[in-house]
Enzyme design. Structure first.
Site, PDB file in Angstrom:
ATOM      1  N   GLY A   1      68.643  -4.744  28.789  1.00 11.41           N
ATOM      2  CA  GLY A   1      68.720  -5.233  30.254  1.00 11.41           C
ATOM      3  C   GLY A   1      67.922  -5.775  30.860  1.00 11.41           C
ATOM      4  O   GLY A   1      67.805  -6.586  31.533  1.00 11.41           O
TER       5      GLY A   1
ATOM      6  N   THR B   1      75.520   0.514  27.118  1.00  7.49           N
ATOM      7  CA  THR B   1      75.990   0.465  28.437  1.00  7.49           C
ATOM      8  C   THR B   1      77.773   0.846  28.119  1.00  7.49           C
ATOM      9  O   THR B   1      77.851   0.383  27.667  1.00  7.49           O
ATOM     10  CB  THR B   1      76.093  -1.153  29.096  1.00  7.49           C
TER      11      THR B   1
HETATM   12  N1  GLY Z   1      72.374  -2.688  29.800  1.00  6.30           N
HETATM   13  C1  GLY Z   1      71.927  -1.022  29.884  1.00  6.30           C
HETATM   14  C2  GLY Z   1      70.349  -1.124  29.732  1.00  6.30           C
HETATM   15  O1  GLY Z   1      69.952  -2.370  30.426  1.00  6.30           O
HETATM   16  O2  GLY Z   1      70.124  -0.808  30.699  1.00  6.30           O
END
Ligand code: GLY
Length: 330
Positions: free
Chosen positions: A236, A182
Protein backbone atom coordinates in the site's frame (compact mmCIF):
# COMPACT_ATOMS: atom_id res chain seq x y z
CA UNK A 1 -31.36 -5.28 -17.91
CA UNK A 2 -27.58 -4.86 -17.69
CA UNK A 3 -25.21 -7.82 -17.40
CA UNK A 4 -24.09 -8.57 -13.83
CA UNK A 5 -20.34 -9.09 -13.31
CA UNK A 6 -18.02 -9.65 -10.35
CA UNK A 7 -14.22 -9.48 -10.40
CA UNK A 8 -11.99 -10.10 -7.39
CA UNK A 9 -8.44 -10.75 -6.27
CA UNK A 10 -7.64 -14.49 -6.30
CA UNK A 11 -8.39 -14.93 -2.58
CA UNK A 12 -11.90 -13.70 -3.41
CA UNK A 13 -12.64 -17.16 -4.81
CA UNK A 14 -14.26 -18.08 -1.47
CA UNK A 15 -16.73 -15.19 -1.82
CA UNK A 16 -17.35 -14.67 -5.53
CA UNK A 17 -20.26 -17.13 -5.80
CA UNK A 18 -21.96 -15.41 -2.88
CA UNK A 19 -21.45 -12.01 -4.52
CA UNK A 20 -22.92 -13.28 -7.80
CA UNK A 21 -25.89 -14.80 -5.96
CA UNK A 22 -26.67 -11.32 -4.58
CA UNK A 23 -26.56 -9.83 -8.09
CA UNK A 24 -28.67 -12.61 -9.62
CA UNK A 25 -31.36 -11.95 -7.04
CA UNK A 26 -31.40 -8.32 -8.19
CA UNK A 27 -29.25 -7.02 -5.34
CA UNK A 28 -27.07 -3.97 -5.73
CA UNK A 29 -23.39 -3.92 -6.65
CA UNK A 30 -22.79 -2.47 -3.18
CA UNK A 31 -24.50 -5.44 -1.50
CA UNK A 32 -22.57 -7.85 -3.73
CA UNK A 33 -19.09 -6.50 -2.96
CA UNK A 34 -19.85 -6.41 0.76
CA UNK A 35 -21.17 -9.99 0.72
CA UNK A 36 -18.15 -11.25 -1.22
CA UNK A 37 -15.63 -9.57 1.07
CA UNK A 38 -17.38 -10.84 4.21
CA UNK A 39 -16.80 -14.45 3.11
CA UNK A 40 -13.06 -13.77 2.84
CA UNK A 41 -13.00 -11.92 6.16
CA UNK A 42 -14.50 -15.01 7.80
CA UNK A 43 -11.99 -17.42 6.25
CA UNK A 44 -9.41 -18.39 8.92
CA UNK A 45 -7.09 -19.86 6.28
CA UNK A 46 -6.60 -16.46 4.70
CA UNK A 47 -3.84 -14.80 6.72
CA UNK A 48 -4.18 -11.46 4.96
CA UNK A 49 -7.78 -10.53 5.76
CA UNK A 50 -10.13 -10.48 8.78
CA UNK A 51 -10.29 -13.39 11.21
CA UNK A 52 -7.01 -15.31 11.00
CA UNK A 53 -5.10 -12.31 9.62
CA UNK A 54 -1.49 -11.95 10.71
CA UNK A 55 -1.02 -9.43 13.52
CA UNK A 56 1.01 -6.28 13.93
CA UNK A 57 4.38 -6.34 15.66
CA UNK A 58 2.72 -6.52 19.08
CA UNK A 59 0.60 -9.53 18.16
CA UNK A 60 -2.65 -7.59 17.67
CA UNK A 61 -4.74 -7.98 14.51
CA UNK A 62 -5.55 -4.55 13.09
CA UNK A 63 -7.86 -4.39 10.08
CA UNK A 64 -8.45 -1.86 7.29
CA UNK A 65 -11.40 -1.84 4.88
CA UNK A 66 -13.38 0.41 2.58
CA UNK A 67 -16.38 0.42 0.28
CA UNK A 68 -17.33 2.79 -2.54
CA UNK A 69 -20.59 3.37 -4.40
CA UNK A 70 -20.04 4.18 -8.08
CA UNK A 71 -23.45 5.88 -8.37
CA UNK A 72 -22.66 8.74 -6.01
CA UNK A 73 -18.94 8.38 -5.15
CA UNK A 74 -20.10 7.81 -1.57
CA UNK A 75 -17.53 5.95 0.46
CA UNK A 76 -16.84 4.66 3.94
CA UNK A 77 -13.59 3.40 5.42
CA UNK A 78 -12.13 2.12 8.67
CA UNK A 79 -8.47 1.80 9.56
CA UNK A 80 -6.52 -0.02 12.28
CA UNK A 81 -9.74 -1.34 13.79
CA UNK A 82 -9.28 -4.13 16.36
CA UNK A 83 -11.66 -6.83 17.51
CA UNK A 84 -14.36 -6.68 14.81
CA UNK A 85 -14.27 -9.41 12.18
CA UNK A 86 -16.17 -7.61 9.40
CA UNK A 87 -14.56 -4.21 8.89
CA UNK A 88 -16.11 -3.92 5.40
CA UNK A 89 -19.57 -3.80 7.00
CA UNK A 90 -18.42 -1.25 9.56
CA UNK A 91 -17.05 0.81 6.64
CA UNK A 92 -20.42 0.61 4.94
CA UNK A 93 -22.15 1.91 8.06
CA UNK A 94 -19.67 4.78 8.23
CA UNK A 95 -20.74 5.64 4.68
CA UNK A 96 -24.44 5.37 5.47
CA UNK A 97 -24.70 6.75 9.00
CA UNK A 98 -22.07 9.45 9.40
CA UNK A 99 -21.15 12.69 7.70
CA UNK A 100 -17.58 11.34 7.70
CA UNK A 101 -15.88 8.94 5.33
CA UNK A 102 -13.02 7.51 7.43
CA UNK A 103 -12.73 6.36 11.06
CA UNK A 104 -9.65 4.83 12.63
CA UNK A 105 -8.62 3.00 15.79
CA UNK A 106 -10.66 3.54 18.93
CA UNK A 107 -13.19 5.76 17.16
CA UNK A 108 -13.89 3.05 14.59
CA UNK A 109 -14.26 0.45 17.36
CA UNK A 110 -16.59 2.68 19.34
CA UNK A 111 -18.72 3.23 16.24
CA UNK A 112 -18.79 -0.53 15.49
CA UNK A 113 -20.06 -1.21 19.03
CA UNK A 114 -22.71 1.51 18.69
CA UNK A 115 -23.87 -0.02 15.41
CA UNK A 116 -24.30 -3.38 17.13
CA UNK A 117 -21.43 -5.28 15.50
CA UNK A 118 -20.35 -8.29 17.56
CA UNK A 119 -16.75 -8.13 18.79
CA UNK A 120 -14.49 -11.19 18.46
CA UNK A 121 -10.90 -12.26 19.03
CA UNK A 122 -9.31 -12.21 15.58
CA UNK A 123 -5.91 -13.72 16.34
CA UNK A 124 -6.13 -17.46 15.63
CA UNK A 125 -3.78 -19.90 17.32
CA UNK A 126 -2.13 -20.54 13.94
CA UNK A 127 -1.52 -16.82 13.29
CA UNK A 128 -0.20 -16.41 16.85
CA UNK A 129 2.28 -19.21 16.29
CA UNK A 130 3.50 -17.63 13.06
CA UNK A 131 3.94 -14.31 14.90
CA UNK A 132 5.86 -15.92 17.78
CA UNK A 133 8.05 -17.83 15.35
CA UNK A 134 8.84 -14.62 13.47
CA UNK A 135 9.80 -12.86 16.70
CA UNK A 136 11.99 -15.77 17.76
CA UNK A 137 13.66 -16.66 14.48
CA UNK A 138 13.87 -13.26 12.83
CA UNK A 139 13.79 -10.81 15.71
CA UNK A 140 15.67 -12.82 18.33
CA UNK A 141 12.87 -12.26 20.87
CA UNK A 142 11.88 -15.33 22.92
CA UNK A 143 9.36 -13.75 25.23
CA UNK A 144 6.81 -11.42 23.57
CA UNK A 145 6.04 -9.77 26.92
CA UNK A 146 9.62 -8.51 26.81
CA UNK A 147 9.37 -7.06 23.34
CA UNK A 148 11.21 -3.75 23.46
CA UNK A 149 8.88 -0.83 23.08
CA UNK A 150 8.81 2.25 20.94
CA UNK A 151 12.40 3.35 20.68
CA UNK A 152 13.54 -0.14 19.67
CA UNK A 153 10.46 -1.42 17.95
CA UNK A 154 11.33 0.10 14.61
CA UNK A 155 14.35 -2.15 14.46
CA UNK A 156 12.07 -5.14 14.35
CA UNK A 157 9.65 -3.65 11.85
CA UNK A 158 12.62 -2.94 9.63
CA UNK A 159 13.97 -6.44 10.11
CA UNK A 160 10.67 -8.03 9.16
CA UNK A 161 10.74 -5.85 6.05
CA UNK A 162 14.45 -6.12 5.28
CA UNK A 163 14.73 -4.16 2.02
CA UNK A 164 17.37 -6.47 0.63
CA UNK A 165 15.14 -9.49 1.12
CA UNK A 166 12.13 -7.71 -0.31
CA UNK A 167 14.09 -6.57 -3.35
CA UNK A 168 15.64 -9.99 -3.91
CA UNK A 169 12.24 -11.68 -3.67
CA UNK A 170 10.73 -9.17 -6.10
CA UNK A 171 13.58 -9.59 -8.57
CA UNK A 172 13.20 -13.37 -8.39
CA UNK A 173 9.45 -13.17 -9.01
CA UNK A 174 8.81 -14.79 -5.62
CA UNK A 175 5.32 -14.85 -4.16
CA UNK A 176 4.25 -11.85 -2.12
CA UNK A 177 5.73 -11.69 1.39
CA UNK A 178 3.34 -13.05 4.04
CA UNK A 179 0.65 -10.61 4.98
CA UNK A 180 0.98 -8.33 2.01
CA UNK A 181 -2.36 -9.45 0.62
CA UNK A 182 -5.78 -7.89 0.60
CA UNK A 183 -9.12 -8.84 -0.84
CA UNK A 184 -10.61 -6.74 -3.65
CA UNK A 185 -14.14 -7.05 -5.02
CA UNK A 186 -15.65 -5.03 -7.87
CA UNK A 187 -19.21 -5.59 -9.07
CA UNK A 188 -21.64 -4.35 -11.68
CA UNK A 189 -25.33 -4.99 -11.09
CA UNK A 190 -28.43 -5.32 -13.30
CA UNK A 191 -28.88 -1.54 -13.28
CA UNK A 192 -25.31 -1.06 -14.52
CA UNK A 193 -24.23 0.39 -11.16
CA UNK A 194 -20.66 -0.22 -10.00
CA UNK A 195 -19.18 -0.70 -6.53
CA UNK A 196 -15.79 -1.56 -5.03
CA UNK A 197 -14.70 -2.96 -1.67
CA UNK A 198 -11.40 -3.86 -0.01
CA UNK A 199 -10.40 -5.48 3.27
CA UNK A 200 -7.06 -6.47 4.79
CA UNK A 201 -5.11 -7.19 7.95
CA UNK A 202 -2.35 -5.22 6.28
CA UNK A 203 1.34 -5.79 6.27
CA UNK A 204 2.23 -8.51 8.78
CA UNK A 205 4.35 -7.27 11.70
CA UNK A 206 3.52 -3.69 10.77
CA UNK A 207 4.16 -0.86 13.19
CA UNK A 208 0.96 -0.50 15.26
CA UNK A 209 -1.38 2.02 13.68
CA UNK A 210 0.06 1.61 10.19
CA UNK A 211 -2.57 2.03 7.46
CA UNK A 212 -2.16 0.58 4.01
CA UNK A 213 -3.95 1.60 0.83
CA UNK A 214 -7.02 -0.59 1.32
CA UNK A 215 -9.03 2.03 3.23
CA UNK A 216 -7.63 4.96 1.23
CA UNK A 217 -10.05 5.97 -1.49
CA UNK A 218 -8.21 6.67 -4.73
CA UNK A 219 -5.23 4.54 -3.71
CA UNK A 220 -6.74 1.16 -2.75
CA UNK A 221 -10.08 1.44 -4.51
CA UNK A 222 -12.23 3.64 -6.71
CA UNK A 223 -15.58 3.28 -8.44
CA UNK A 224 -17.39 5.70 -10.70
CA UNK A 225 -20.41 4.52 -12.72
CA UNK A 226 -19.49 6.80 -15.59
CA UNK A 227 -16.09 5.20 -16.26
CA UNK A 228 -15.26 2.07 -14.24
CA UNK A 229 -13.77 0.75 -11.04
CA UNK A 230 -10.43 -0.51 -9.75
CA UNK A 231 -8.89 -1.88 -6.56
CA UNK A 232 -5.39 -2.83 -5.45
CA UNK A 233 -3.49 -5.44 -3.48
CA UNK A 234 0.18 -5.48 -2.57
CA UNK A 235 2.31 -2.87 -0.92
CA UNK A 236 0.00 0.00 0.00
CA UNK A 237 2.88 2.39 0.60
CA UNK A 238 3.36 2.38 -3.15
CA UNK A 239 -0.21 2.80 -4.43
CA UNK A 240 -0.94 5.53 -1.88
CA UNK A 241 1.76 7.61 -3.54
CA UNK A 242 0.52 7.15 -7.10
CA UNK A 243 -3.24 6.96 -6.33
CA UNK A 244 -3.30 3.82 -8.43
CA UNK A 245 -7.02 2.97 -8.32
CA UNK A 246 -8.08 6.52 -9.18
CA UNK A 247 -5.34 6.81 -11.74
CA UNK A 248 -6.68 3.80 -13.64
CA UNK A 249 -10.26 5.11 -13.57
CA UNK A 250 -9.00 8.53 -14.65
CA UNK A 251 -7.39 6.97 -17.72
CA UNK A 252 -10.73 5.34 -18.50
CA UNK A 253 -12.33 8.77 -18.21
CA UNK A 254 -9.87 10.01 -20.78
CA UNK A 255 -11.23 7.39 -23.14
CA UNK A 256 -8.44 4.80 -22.99
CA UNK A 257 -9.32 1.12 -23.34
CA UNK A 258 -9.19 -0.86 -20.08
CA UNK A 259 -5.89 -2.59 -20.83
CA UNK A 260 -4.13 0.67 -21.65
CA UNK A 261 -5.57 2.35 -18.55
CA UNK A 262 -4.25 -0.47 -16.36
CA UNK A 263 -0.84 -0.45 -17.98
CA UNK A 264 -0.40 3.30 -17.55
CA UNK A 265 -1.58 3.22 -13.91
CA UNK A 266 0.88 0.40 -13.19
CA UNK A 267 3.75 2.08 -15.03
CA UNK A 268 3.30 5.16 -12.85
CA UNK A 269 4.59 3.03 -9.94
CA UNK A 270 7.95 3.09 -11.68
CA UNK A 271 8.26 6.74 -10.73
CA UNK A 272 8.71 5.73 -7.08
CA UNK A 273 12.07 5.62 -5.42
CA UNK A 274 11.45 3.08 -2.70
CA UNK A 275 13.76 0.78 -0.73
CA UNK A 276 10.93 -1.70 -0.34
CA UNK A 277 9.70 -1.64 -3.95
CA UNK A 278 7.66 -4.82 -4.38
CA UNK A 279 4.42 -6.27 -5.68
CA UNK A 280 1.34 -4.31 -6.63
CA UNK A 281 -1.65 -5.90 -8.36
CA UNK A 282 -4.85 -4.28 -9.61
CA UNK A 283 -8.28 -5.59 -10.62
CA UNK A 284 -10.35 -3.36 -12.89
CA UNK A 285 -13.66 -3.12 -14.68
CA UNK A 286 -14.92 -0.61 -17.21
CA UNK A 287 -18.44 0.76 -17.10
CA UNK A 288 -19.67 -1.93 -19.50
CA UNK A 289 -18.46 -4.67 -17.15
CA UNK A 290 -15.37 -5.71 -19.13
CA UNK A 291 -12.76 -6.92 -16.63
CA UNK A 292 -8.98 -7.09 -16.56
CA UNK A 293 -6.30 -7.39 -13.91
CA UNK A 294 -2.66 -6.34 -13.78
CA UNK A 295 0.39 -7.12 -11.70
CA UNK A 296 4.08 -6.33 -11.64
CA UNK A 297 4.62 -9.94 -10.53
CA UNK A 298 4.44 -12.62 -13.22
CA UNK A 299 2.01 -15.44 -12.52
CA UNK A 300 -0.41 -13.49 -10.31
CA UNK A 301 -4.06 -14.43 -10.88
CA UNK A 302 -7.55 -13.04 -10.28
CA UNK A 303 -11.10 -14.38 -10.44
CA UNK A 304 -14.16 -13.17 -12.32
CA UNK A 305 -17.68 -14.28 -13.08
CA UNK A 306 -20.49 -13.02 -15.28
CA UNK A 307 -24.06 -14.01 -14.58
CA UNK A 308 -24.23 -16.37 -17.58
CA UNK A 309 -21.33 -18.48 -16.19
CA UNK A 310 -21.96 -21.55 -13.98
CA UNK A 311 -18.97 -20.75 -11.85
CA UNK A 312 -16.06 -18.34 -11.71
CA UNK A 313 -12.85 -18.49 -13.74
CA UNK A 314 -9.35 -17.87 -12.43
CA UNK A 315 -7.07 -16.17 -14.94
CA UNK A 316 -3.53 -14.80 -15.10
CA UNK A 317 -3.22 -11.08 -14.62
CA UNK A 318 -1.55 -9.02 -17.33
CA UNK A 319 2.07 -8.77 -16.31
CA UNK A 320 3.44 -5.23 -16.41
CA UNK A 321 7.16 -5.01 -15.84
CA UNK A 322 7.78 -1.98 -13.66
CA UNK A 323 11.24 -0.75 -12.84
CA UNK A 324 11.71 1.26 -9.71
CA UNK A 325 12.91 4.83 -9.81
CA UNK A 326 12.30 5.61 -13.48
CA UNK A 327 12.89 9.33 -13.83
CA UNK A 328 11.33 11.42 -16.55
CA UNK A 329 13.58 13.93 -18.24
CA UNK A 330 12.25 17.38 -17.49
N1 GLY B 1 -2.60 -3.48 0.23
C1 GLY B 1 -2.67 -3.78 1.60
C2 GLY B 1 -1.80 -3.00 2.45
O1 GLY B 1 -0.88 -2.35 2.01
O2 GLY B 1 -2.04 -3.04 3.64
Amino acid sequence: MERAVVVASANGRVGILRAMEVLRRGGSALDAVEAGVREVEANPRDHTVGYGGLPNLLGVVELDAAIMDGRTLATGAVGAIRGFPHPVSVARRVMEELPHVFLVGEGAERFAREMGFAPAELLTEEAREVWLRMLREEGGVDDPTRLPYLEKIRTYVNWAMDPEKVRAAYAAGAPDPPGSGTVNFLARDHRGDLAAATSTSGWAWKYPGRLGDSPVVGAGLYADNRYGAAACTGRGEMTIRTCTAYSLVRYLREGLPLEDAGRLAMEELGRLVDRYFSTVSVVAMDRHGHCAAFSNRAGATYVFMTEDMDTFLERDRIYIRVTEGRRESM
